[in-house]
Design a protein around this motif. Sequence first.
Motif, PDB file in Angstrom:
ATOM      1  N   GLU A  18      25.103  64.873  48.934  1.00  0.00           N
ATOM      2  CA  GLU A  18      25.996  65.533  49.896  1.00  0.00           C
ATOM      3  C   GLU A  18      26.430  64.571  50.992  1.00  0.00           C
ATOM      4  O   GLU A  18      27.585  64.583  51.413  1.00  0.00           O
ATOM      5  CB  GLU A  18      25.328  66.777  50.481  1.00  0.00           C
ATOM      6  CG  GLU A  18      25.066  67.866  49.463  1.00  0.00           C
ATOM      7  CD  GLU A  18      26.323  68.311  48.729  1.00  0.00           C
ATOM      8  OE1 GLU A  18      27.377  68.495  49.362  1.00  0.00           O
ATOM      9  OE2 GLU A  18      26.247  68.478  47.485  1.00  0.00           O
ATOM     10  N   ILE A  19      25.508  63.739  51.461  1.00  0.00           N
ATOM     11  CA  ILE A  19      25.847  62.728  52.469  1.00  0.00           C
ATOM     12  C   ILE A  19      26.921  61.794  51.925  1.00  0.00           C
ATOM     13  O   ILE A  19      27.908  61.494  52.612  1.00  0.00           O
ATOM     14  CB  ILE A  19      24.590  61.940  52.900  1.00  0.00           C
ATOM     15  CG1 ILE A  19      23.656  62.831  53.721  1.00  0.00           C
ATOM     16  CG2 ILE A  19      24.972  60.678  53.675  1.00  0.00           C
ATOM     17  CD1 ILE A  19      22.279  62.246  53.961  1.00  0.00           C
ATOM     18  N   ASP A  20      26.751  61.344  50.698  1.00  0.00           N
ATOM     19  CA  ASP A  20      27.701  60.399  50.102  1.00  0.00           C
ATOM     20  C   ASP A  20      29.099  60.986  49.939  1.00  0.00           C
ATOM     21  O   ASP A  20      30.077  60.243  49.828  1.00  0.00           O
ATOM     22  CB  ASP A  20      27.186  59.893  48.756  1.00  0.00           C
ATOM     23  CG  ASP A  20      26.079  58.857  48.913  1.00  0.00           C
ATOM     24  OD1 ASP A  20      25.913  58.305  50.027  1.00  0.00           O
ATOM     25  OD2 ASP A  20      25.378  58.601  47.914  1.00  0.00           O
ATOM     26  N   LYS A  21      29.243  62.295  49.945  1.00  0.00           N
ATOM     27  CA  LYS A  21      30.553  62.944  49.842  1.00  0.00           C
ATOM     28  C   LYS A  21      31.273  63.023  51.191  1.00  0.00           C
ATOM     29  O   LYS A  21      32.451  63.351  51.232  1.00  0.00           O
ATOM     30  CB  LYS A  21      30.400  64.374  49.310  1.00  0.00           C
ATOM     31  CG  LYS A  21      29.915  64.487  47.896  1.00  0.00           C
ATOM     32  CD  LYS A  21      29.778  65.972  47.559  1.00  0.00           C
ATOM     33  CE  LYS A  21      29.027  66.229  46.288  1.00  0.00           C
ATOM     34  NZ  LYS A  21      28.836  67.686  46.060  1.00  0.00           N
ATOM     35  N   SER A  22      30.580  62.765  52.281  1.00  0.00           N
ATOM     36  CA  SER A  22      31.172  62.974  53.596  1.00  0.00           C
ATOM     37  C   SER A  22      32.240  61.927  53.905  1.00  0.00           C
ATOM     38  O   SER A  22      32.248  60.826  53.356  1.00  0.00           O
ATOM     39  CB  SER A  22      30.096  62.972  54.677  1.00  0.00           C
ATOM     40  OG  SER A  22      29.527  61.694  54.794  1.00  0.00           O
ATOM     41  N   TYR A  40      15.921  61.407  57.134  1.00  0.00           N
ATOM     42  CA  TYR A  40      15.902  59.941  57.211  1.00  0.00           C
ATOM     43  C   TYR A  40      15.931  59.322  55.806  1.00  0.00           C
ATOM     44  O   TYR A  40      16.710  58.415  55.538  1.00  0.00           O
ATOM     45  CB  TYR A  40      14.662  59.453  57.967  1.00  0.00           C
ATOM     46  CG  TYR A  40      14.503  57.962  57.863  1.00  0.00           C
ATOM     47  CD1 TYR A  40      15.211  57.120  58.710  1.00  0.00           C
ATOM     48  CD2 TYR A  40      13.685  57.388  56.887  1.00  0.00           C
ATOM     49  CE1 TYR A  40      15.109  55.743  58.589  1.00  0.00           C
ATOM     50  CE2 TYR A  40      13.584  56.020  56.758  1.00  0.00           C
ATOM     51  CZ  TYR A  40      14.289  55.205  57.622  1.00  0.00           C
ATOM     52  OH  TYR A  40      14.194  53.843  57.478  1.00  0.00           O
ATOM     53  N   ARG A  41      15.094  59.817  54.930  1.00  0.00           N
ATOM     54  CA  ARG A  41      15.030  59.235  53.579  1.00  0.00           C
ATOM     55  C   ARG A  41      16.346  59.413  52.819  1.00  0.00           C
ATOM     56  O   ARG A  41      16.778  58.513  52.103  1.00  0.00           O
ATOM     57  CB  ARG A  41      13.870  59.850  52.796  1.00  0.00           C
ATOM     58  CG  ARG A  41      12.507  59.441  53.330  1.00  0.00           C
ATOM     59  CD  ARG A  41      11.414  60.021  52.471  1.00  0.00           C
ATOM     60  NE  ARG A  41      10.109  59.871  53.085  1.00  0.00           N
ATOM     61  CZ  ARG A  41       8.975  60.169  52.470  1.00  0.00           C
ATOM     62  NH1 ARG A  41       8.975  60.614  51.220  1.00  0.00           N
ATOM     63  NH2 ARG A  41       7.821  60.021  53.090  1.00  0.00           N
ATOM     64  N   ALA A  42      16.974  60.554  52.977  1.00  0.00           N
ATOM     65  CA  ALA A  42      18.263  60.776  52.312  1.00  0.00           C
ATOM     66  C   ALA A  42      19.336  59.865  52.908  1.00  0.00           C
ATOM     67  O   ALA A  42      20.144  59.282  52.170  1.00  0.00           O
ATOM     68  CB  ALA A  42      18.663  62.236  52.426  1.00  0.00           C
ATOM     69  N   LEU A  43      19.337  59.715  54.219  1.00  0.00           N
ATOM     70  CA  LEU A  43      20.299  58.805  54.860  1.00  0.00           C
ATOM     71  C   LEU A  43      20.069  57.372  54.407  1.00  0.00           C
ATOM     72  O   LEU A  43      21.022  56.648  54.096  1.00  0.00           O
ATOM     73  CB  LEU A  43      20.187  58.889  56.386  1.00  0.00           C
ATOM     74  CG  LEU A  43      20.895  60.043  57.061  1.00  0.00           C
ATOM     75  CD1 LEU A  43      20.432  60.175  58.502  1.00  0.00           C
ATOM     76  CD2 LEU A  43      22.406  59.865  56.994  1.00  0.00           C
ATOM     77  N   LYS A  44      18.830  56.962  54.377  1.00  0.00           N
ATOM     78  CA  LYS A  44      18.479  55.592  53.971  1.00  0.00           C
ATOM     79  C   LYS A  44      18.970  55.307  52.543  1.00  0.00           C
ATOM     80  O   LYS A  44      19.422  54.199  52.241  1.00  0.00           O
ATOM     81  CB  LYS A  44      16.976  55.399  54.067  1.00  0.00           C
ATOM     82  CG  LYS A  44      16.478  54.036  53.699  1.00  0.00           C
ATOM     83  CD  LYS A  44      16.466  53.144  54.903  1.00  0.00           C
ATOM     84  CE  LYS A  44      15.748  51.844  54.544  1.00  0.00           C
ATOM     85  NZ  LYS A  44      16.295  50.739  55.270  1.00  0.00           N
ATOM     86  N   ALA A  45      18.915  56.305  51.677  1.00  0.00           N
ATOM     87  CA  ALA A  45      19.338  56.146  50.283  1.00  0.00           C
ATOM     88  C   ALA A  45      20.853  56.287  50.106  1.00  0.00           C
ATOM     89  O   ALA A  45      21.385  55.978  49.043  1.00  0.00           O
ATOM     90  CB  ALA A  45      18.625  57.177  49.401  1.00  0.00           C
ATOM     91  N   SER A  46      21.535  56.736  51.145  1.00  0.00           N
ATOM     92  CA  SER A  46      22.973  57.003  51.046  1.00  0.00           C
ATOM     93  C   SER A  46      23.800  55.733  51.239  1.00  0.00           C
ATOM     94  O   SER A  46      23.293  54.684  51.637  1.00  0.00           O
ATOM     95  CB  SER A  46      23.386  58.038  52.099  1.00  0.00           C
ATOM     96  OG  SER A  46      23.350  57.465  53.400  1.00  0.00           O
ATOM     97  N   LYS A  47      25.096  55.875  50.985  1.00  0.00           N
ATOM     98  CA  LYS A  47      26.024  54.777  51.233  1.00  0.00           C
ATOM     99  C   LYS A  47      26.159  54.593  52.743  1.00  0.00           C
ATOM    100  O   LYS A  47      26.475  55.548  53.460  1.00  0.00           O
ATOM    101  CB  LYS A  47      27.397  55.092  50.629  1.00  0.00           C
ATOM    102  CG  LYS A  47      27.391  55.202  49.118  1.00  0.00           C
ATOM    103  CD  LYS A  47      28.800  55.404  48.572  1.00  0.00           C
ATOM    104  CE  LYS A  47      29.215  56.843  48.665  1.00  0.00           C
ATOM    105  NZ  LYS A  47      30.452  57.174  47.938  1.00  0.00           N
ATOM    106  N   SER A  48      25.928  53.381  53.214  1.00  0.00           N
ATOM    107  CA  SER A  48      25.979  53.142  54.656  1.00  0.00           C
ATOM    108  C   SER A  48      27.367  53.409  55.230  1.00  0.00           C
ATOM    109  O   SER A  48      27.504  53.768  56.393  1.00  0.00           O
ATOM    110  CB  SER A  48      25.526  51.715  54.986  1.00  0.00           C
ATOM    111  OG  SER A  48      26.371  50.781  54.355  1.00  0.00           O
ATOM    112  N   SER A  49      28.400  53.280  54.416  1.00  0.00           N
ATOM    113  CA  SER A  49      29.774  53.459  54.895  1.00  0.00           C
ATOM    114  C   SER A  49      30.099  54.899  55.287  1.00  0.00           C
ATOM    115  O   SER A  49      31.080  55.137  55.997  1.00  0.00           O
ATOM    116  CB  SER A  49      30.762  52.992  53.831  1.00  0.00           C
ATOM    117  OG  SER A  49      30.620  53.760  52.644  1.00  0.00           O
ATOM    118  N   VAL A  50      29.323  55.861  54.848  1.00  0.00           N
ATOM    119  CA  VAL A  50      29.622  57.264  55.157  1.00  0.00           C
ATOM    120  C   VAL A  50      28.751  57.825  56.275  1.00  0.00           C
ATOM    121  O   VAL A  50      29.023  58.915  56.780  1.00  0.00           O
ATOM    122  CB  VAL A  50      29.497  58.165  53.907  1.00  0.00           C
ATOM    123  CG1 VAL A  50      30.428  57.700  52.812  1.00  0.00           C
ATOM    124  CG2 VAL A  50      28.070  58.255  53.423  1.00  0.00           C
TER     125      VAL A  50
END
Length: 169
Positions: A18-22, A40-50
């Motif tokens: 869901e984070i990566d879709k933002s 935190y863990r989901a953010l850390k695993a997400s694309k930094s650009s989003v």
Amino acid sequence: FFDDENQLDASIQNLRMEIDKSSADDPLYILSGGPLELIYRALKASKSSVRQHIYVISHSRFNFWHTHRPEMTHARKDIEDLGAKFVPIREQHDDLNRGLTHGDFLYLHYSPKSKYNFVYDRIQKSNAWSVADAGMAYWLLTGDSKANASTLRDFLTMNDELTSLPTPE
């Protein structure tokens, strides 16, 4: 829905997706009702650009800094360091939980709308009458951080269609 304690990896992966879709046009608002480790863990695993399009909303100073158990070590600063925006709002426990009883939620149970029945069932399963975290959702939808049981009930029963979200500062 995920049981974060028993389905931690699935919870993290689902939130990461869901984070990566933002995007700037479609930001993601995360209501944090407890310690921030999973976010935190989901953010850390997400694309930094989003990550700049992520808003983590919390109403409790306890939740801003609280960590527990050895594997839960991340808090507000860690979320901000990853690039997400942390949005602290007014504490919700005092006004939303003051004097609540089972009867305050019966309108959810007896409603003809299944979505309200679902909320009531979740409250029953948790055996907790704390609705302080609902104050974050109410704030996100209305901009009002001073909800109480009466304003929340009025909002739920009078506003079935919502058209916009406020932009957190």
